[in-house]
Design an enzyme around this catalytic site. Structure first.
Site, PDB file in Angstrom:
ATOM      1  N   ASP A 187      -0.371   5.203   0.889  1.00 15.19           N
ATOM      2  CA  ASP A 187      -0.730   6.172   1.930  1.00 15.19           C
ATOM      3  C   ASP A 187      -0.839   5.487   3.285  1.00 15.19           C
ATOM      4  O   ASP A 187      -1.594   4.527   3.447  1.00 15.19           O
ATOM      5  CB  ASP A 187      -2.066   6.844   1.604  1.00 15.19           C
ATOM      6  N   ASP A 218       0.855  -1.179   0.000  1.00 16.39           N
ATOM      7  CA  ASP A 218       0.000   0.000   0.000  1.00 16.39           C
ATOM      8  C   ASP A 218       0.899   1.240   0.000  1.00 16.39           C
ATOM      9  O   ASP A 218       2.118   1.142   0.202  1.00 16.39           O
ATOM     10  CB  ASP A 218      -0.897  -0.051   1.244  1.00 16.39           C
ATOM     11  N   ASP A 251      -1.793  -0.803   5.938  1.00 14.84           N
ATOM     12  CA  ASP A 251      -1.969  -0.140   7.231  1.00 14.84           C
ATOM     13  C   ASP A 251      -3.408  -0.155   7.720  1.00 14.84           C
ATOM     14  O   ASP A 251      -3.709   0.482   8.732  1.00 14.84           O
ATOM     15  CB  ASP A 251      -1.496   1.317   7.128  1.00 14.84           C
TER      16      ASP A 251
END
Length: 240
Positions: free
Chosen positions: A26, A24, A194
């Site tokens: 961001d 990922d 995240d």
């Protein structure tokens, strides 16, 4: 060994059982909240709507730019005393989207920072012979420009954005398609993220998943999200 160390050890144990990593962007590689805050509030100012605090934006990051902007518009309309009716929001969205795209392209990366250990961690993964792709819900053009601005683009064989496939995470389709592009089995292709979006998509796609704890996850404790491991730092689970 405390539970955090054990969690990181569990993540590290996966390294011998995978061929590739889908990361990922961001909240995992780069802290982009500052960019979102600046672009969103410039957009709201253009529409004569109230500004939104960073902590409110953080709750809305992770499901793609469209979701972020829809959610912010509903919030801003409510704050300004206007009922966020579906038709009203949709009518406003086209104008807001155009302004948001303009502002985001202008400031992309200027208010963002690479998380500690990311450069070293990506190098360690590559040194192990693992193939790397970036898999984000951010529009691909924005993701590429950001990675280039931060000098991370060379770490990845490909960058897939939220507009690269028919559906976004938490749908498993992007992971399945990325695995097909890599030519790797999902069970041997790790999702590194995240948030619950990453974990949900990974589980549905049949991929192992490791979550970093310093990202966004819609304001919820990420250790409460089921994963194969949780790590407090990008290099915590990676041997030298």
């Amino acid at each position: 060994m405390n539970h955090k160390s054990a969690d990181a050890a569990a993540a590290g144990a996966l390294l011998g059982r995978i061929d590739a990593v889908m990361s990922d962007l961001d909240g995992t590689l780069i802290d982009t909240l500052g960019d979102f805050v600046e672009a969103v509030n410039r957009t709201l100012a253009d529409l004569h709507l109230p500004a939104i605090a960073p902590e409110e934006i953080a709750l809305r990051v992770g499901k793609g730019s469209e979701h972020l902007l829809h959610s912010v518009l509903n919030w801003a309309l409510a704050q300004s005393g206007q009922a966020p009716k579906a038709m009203q929001t949709e009518a406003l969205f086209a104008q807001a989207w155009a302004r948001y795209q303009h502002h985001y392209e202008t400031i992309n990366g200027q208010h963002a920072t690479v998380y500690p250990g990311v450069r070293e961690g990506l190098a360690r993964l590559r040194a192990r012979g693992l193939r790397l792709v970036c898999l984000t819900n951010k529009p691909q053009a924005h993701a590429l420009a950001l990675l280039q601005a931060k000098g991370l683009d060379d770490a990845f064989e490909a960058v897939f954005g939220g507009d690269s496939f028919a559906r976004k995470k938490p749908d498993p389709l992007p992971l399945v398609q990325a695995c097909a592009w890599l030519g790797t089995a999902p069970a041997r292709t790790l999702m590194l993220g995240d948030s619950s979006n990453d974990a949900q998509a990974a589980r549905a796609a049949g991929c192992p998943v490791v979550l970093v704890t310093y990202g966004y996850n819609h304001g919820q404790p990420v250790r409460e999200v089921g994963a194969d491991g949780h790590v407090d730092g990008f290099t915590q689970w990676l041997p030298h």
